[in-house]
Design an enzyme around this catalytic site. Structure first.
Site, mmCIF file in Angstrom:
data_model
loop_
_atom_site.group_PDB
_atom_site.id
_atom_site.type_symbol
_atom_site.label_atom_id
_atom_site.label_comp_id
_atom_site.label_asym_id
_atom_site.label_seq_id
_atom_site.Cartn_x
_atom_site.Cartn_y
_atom_site.Cartn_z
ATOM 1 N N GLU A 52 -3.169 89.233 -28.730
ATOM 2 C CA GLU A 52 -1.918 89.659 -27.771
ATOM 3 C C GLU A 52 -2.271 88.985 -26.715
ATOM 4 O O GLU A 52 -1.246 88.648 -25.906
ATOM 5 C CB GLU A 52 -2.380 91.165 -27.445
ATOM 6 C CG GLU A 52 -1.518 91.817 -26.380
ATOM 7 C CD GLU A 52 -1.669 91.739 -25.157
ATOM 8 O OE1 GLU A 52 -0.743 92.032 -24.363
ATOM 9 O OE2 GLU A 52 -2.571 91.157 -24.669
ATOM 10 N N ASP B 200 -8.054 91.323 -29.723
ATOM 11 C CA ASP B 200 -8.429 89.933 -29.339
ATOM 12 C C ASP B 200 -8.862 90.210 -27.609
ATOM 13 O O ASP B 200 -8.630 91.135 -26.747
ATOM 14 C CB ASP B 200 -7.586 88.910 -29.110
ATOM 15 C CG ASP B 200 -6.291 89.154 -28.432
ATOM 16 O OD1 ASP B 200 -5.932 90.273 -28.565
ATOM 17 O OD2 ASP B 200 -5.835 88.331 -27.778
ATOM 18 N N HIS C 212 -9.880 90.329 -18.091
ATOM 19 C CA HIS C 212 -10.084 88.702 -18.113
ATOM 20 C C HIS C 212 -10.829 88.174 -17.071
ATOM 21 O O HIS C 212 -10.764 86.951 -17.127
ATOM 22 C CB HIS C 212 -8.668 88.010 -17.738
ATOM 23 C CG HIS C 212 -7.333 88.427 -18.723
ATOM 24 N ND1 HIS C 212 -6.199 88.055 -18.709
ATOM 25 C CD2 HIS C 212 -7.487 89.300 -19.530
ATOM 26 C CE1 HIS C 212 -5.428 88.659 -19.476
ATOM 27 N NE2 HIS C 212 -6.093 89.551 -20.130
HETATM 28 ZN ZN LIG Z 1 -4.835 93.784 -22.854
#
Ligand SMILES: [Zn+2]
Length: 462
Positions: free
Chosen positions: A224, A129, A431
Site C-alpha cells: 500500500e 506492508d 512512517h
Molecule cells: Zn497505512
C-alpha cells in the site's frame, strides 16, 4: 466517593454512613448499567486473543515494502505475514481464503442472518506492508503501562521523544497502556493495527453468534505504501458492495476525502563527454536541475513543511543526476482537482526561470494522474460514514470526518467503482520512529468494527 470521618455524635454517623453507602451503591449500579447500555459490549464473550496480543505478534514480522519494484509483492517478506494471516483466517472459520499472485489475502466471513442477501456484503481492508521510509526490521515493541502523562523518551535512542506538545492526543490516553517502538525502528501500527483489529473482530463474531451481521469480505493488501497492486484487486470475486479501509489514525477520525494526486517528472537534458576532454563541449544537466530545485523555497510557498489541513502542496522528493540527463520527481497534491492544474502551472513557471539561465539544457515536463479525491464518489453514499460515526458512538467515541493528507487503497478502489472510506485504528505518527498506538486505541477500534457490521445488519436494504 468515600464516607467522611465520623463526627463526635456516633448515632448520626451511622445514619450518615448508611445513607452514603446506599447512595454509592445506587451510583455504582447506574454507572454499570450505563456502561452496559452504551457499549452493548458487556455481554459479549471475549476473543480468543486480544487485539493487543495479536498486534504485538504481527509487528515482529518485518514487512517493509520497496519503492522500486518490478513485481508485487515488492518484497518477499510480506508473504510471511500473508501466509500467517491465511492460516489464522482459516482457523477462525473464514471461507474462500486465498493469496493472489500479487500477495493479496482474501477471505469471506459468512453472514448469520436468516437471509444474508437482505444486507449488502461489506468489505474491510488493511495493509500488511510498512513504509520504506524507516526500517521495520527487529521491531522491539515497548509497552508503557498505565501512562501518567508527560513526554515519552524512547529507550534505545533517547533523541526520539514523543512529546505532548506535538501529540496533544496523549492527554486523552492517561491510564492507558501506550505501545511504541524502542527508538530505532518504526512500530508498524500503520497498518498492523488495522490487521489486528479486523482479526479480533472476526474472532469476536465467531465467539458470539448472537451478534448478527451480513457477509463480510476481508482483504489484507501488500505494498500500500508504494502504490501497490490495487489495479489487480479482484473487486468482483471479493463480492463487497461497499468497503472500508481500516488504516486511519486517532480514535474518531473517519475519512471520506483524500488528496487528488499527480506525480510530475522534470527532465534536464545536457551533453556528456569524457571529463578530460570536455572543454567547450560538456553541458552538465545537473546544474540546471540544482538551479530548478534551489528556486522552490521562494517560488513555491505551499510545500509539505509549510502546509496543513486542507492546503495542498508541491513536493520534489527524488532526483537522479548525470551529465547527460538529470530528473526530478515532484508530488502534486490538492483536495480540489482544479488546484492540481494550478500547481502544474506553478512548476512550469519555475522551469521557465531555470530555462532562461540554462538555455542549452533541454527541459521537459510530464505528469501523470495518481488518484482522485474519493469524495467525488462517496458524496453519493453518505450512509457509509454515517454508520461508522454511529458505530463509534456506540463504542463511546466521538467521531467526525477528517480529510486525509494522503491516499489510501480506498482512494483507488473508490475510483475503480467500490466506494471505500477510511476508518481509524488508534495509531499515531505513521512512517516514523515516533509511531504509537495504545491498548484502548486497539480495543475501541475493534469495538467500533463489531458495532459497524451490526449496524449494517440492522439497517439492511441497500
Ligand atoms: Zn497505512
Amino acid at each position: 466517593m468515600v464516607c467522611a470521618a465520623p463526627p463526635a455524635n456516633a448515632g448520626g454517623t451511622d445514619l450518615n454512613c448508611q445513607l452514603c453507602m446506599f447512595t454509592m451503591k445506587i451510583f455504582v449500579s447506574l454507572v454499570l448499567l450505563s456502561v452496559a447500555f452504551t457499549t452493548g459490549f458487556a455481554q459479549t464473550k471475549p476473543p480468543t486473543e486480544s487485539a493487543m496480543d495479536r498486534f504485538l505478534r504481527y509487528v515482529k514480522i518485518d514487512t517493509q515494502s520497496a519503492e522500486v519494484a518490478e513485481k508485487y509483492p515488492s518484497t518477499e517478506k510480506q508473504l510471511v505475514l500473508a501466509r500467517l494471516l491465511e492460516t489464522e483466517l482459516k482457523a477462525l472459520g473464514v471461507q474462500k481464503v486465498r493469496i493472489s499472485d500479487e500477495g493479496i489475502v482474501y477471505g469471506m466471513v459468512p453472514g448469520n442472518l436468516p437471509d444474508n442477501s437482505n444486507v449488502p456484503t461489506i468489505g474491510f481492508i488493511a495493509h500488511m506492508d510498512t513504509s520504506p521510509a524507516v526500517s521495520g526490521a527487529n521491531v522491539n515493541a515497548i509497552i508503557h503501562k498505565n501512562y501518567q502523562g508527560g513526554d515519552i523518551v524512547l529507550p534505545n535512542d533517547k533523541t526520539q521523544i514523543i512529546t505532548v506538545a506535538q501529540n496533544p492526543d496523549l492527554k486523552n490516553l492517561i491510564g492507558d497502556d501506550i505501545i511504541t517502538a524502542d527508538g530505532t525502528t518504526l512500530l508498524g501500527s500503520d497498518d498492523k493495527s488495522g490487521i489486528a483489529e479486523l482479526m479480533t473482530m472476526i474472532d469476536i463474531l465467531k465467539q458470539n453468534p448472537t451478534i448478527k451481521h451480513g457477509n463480510i469480505a476481508i482483504a489484507f493488501t501488500p505494498d500500500e505504501e508504494v502504490g501497490g497492486p490495487m489495479d489487480k484487486f479482484d473487486i468482483k470475486g471479493w463480492g463487497a458492495k461497499f468497503a472500508y479501509t481500516v488504516d486511519g489514525e486517532q480514535l474518531g477520525d473517519i475519512s471520506n476525502e483524500t488528496w487528488s494526486a499527480r506525480t510530475a517528472t522534470v527532465t534536464f537534458g545536457g551533453r556528456s563527454t569524457h571529463p578530460g576532454t570536455a572543454k567547450g563541449i560538456m553541458i552538465n544537466s545537473a546544474y540546471a536541475a540544482g538551479d530548478f530545485l534551489a528556486r522552490f523555497p521562494e517560488m513555491i510557498p505551499n510545500r509539505p513543511e509549510t502546509t496543513a489541513g486542507r492546503e495542498g502542496f508541491i513536493h520534489p522528493y527524488s532526483t537522479a543526476m548525470s551529465e547527460e540527463t538529470s530528473t526530478i520527481k515532484i508530488l502534486l497534491r490538492d483536495f480540489d482537482i482544479t488546484g492540481l492544474a494550478a500547481q502544474e502551472e506553478a512548476v512550469k513557471k519555475v522551469i521557465a526561470e531555470t530555462q532562461k539561465k540554462y538555455p542549452n539544457v533541454k527541459i521537459d515536463y510530464k505528469s501523470e494522474l495518481g488518484y482522485l479525491n474519493m469524495k467525488e464518489v462517496l458524496k453519493d453514499y453518505p450512509q457509509l460514514t454515517d454508520y461508522a460515526i454511529e458505530a463509534s458512538k456506540r463504542a463511546g467515541i466521538v467521531a467526525g470526518l477528517r480529510p486525509i493528507r494522503g491516499g489510501t487503497d480506498g482512494s483507488r478502489l473508490t475510483a475503480l467503482g467500490l466506494p471505500t472510506p477510511n476508518l481509524f485504528t488508534g495509531g499515531h505518527n505513521f512512517h516514523g520512529k515516533l509511531e504509537f498506538n495504545s491498548r484502548k486505541g486497539l480495543e475501541k477500534s475493534t469495538e467500533m468494527l463489531v458495532n459497524l457490521v451490526q449496524i449494517w445488519a440492522e439497517k439492511g436494504g441497500k
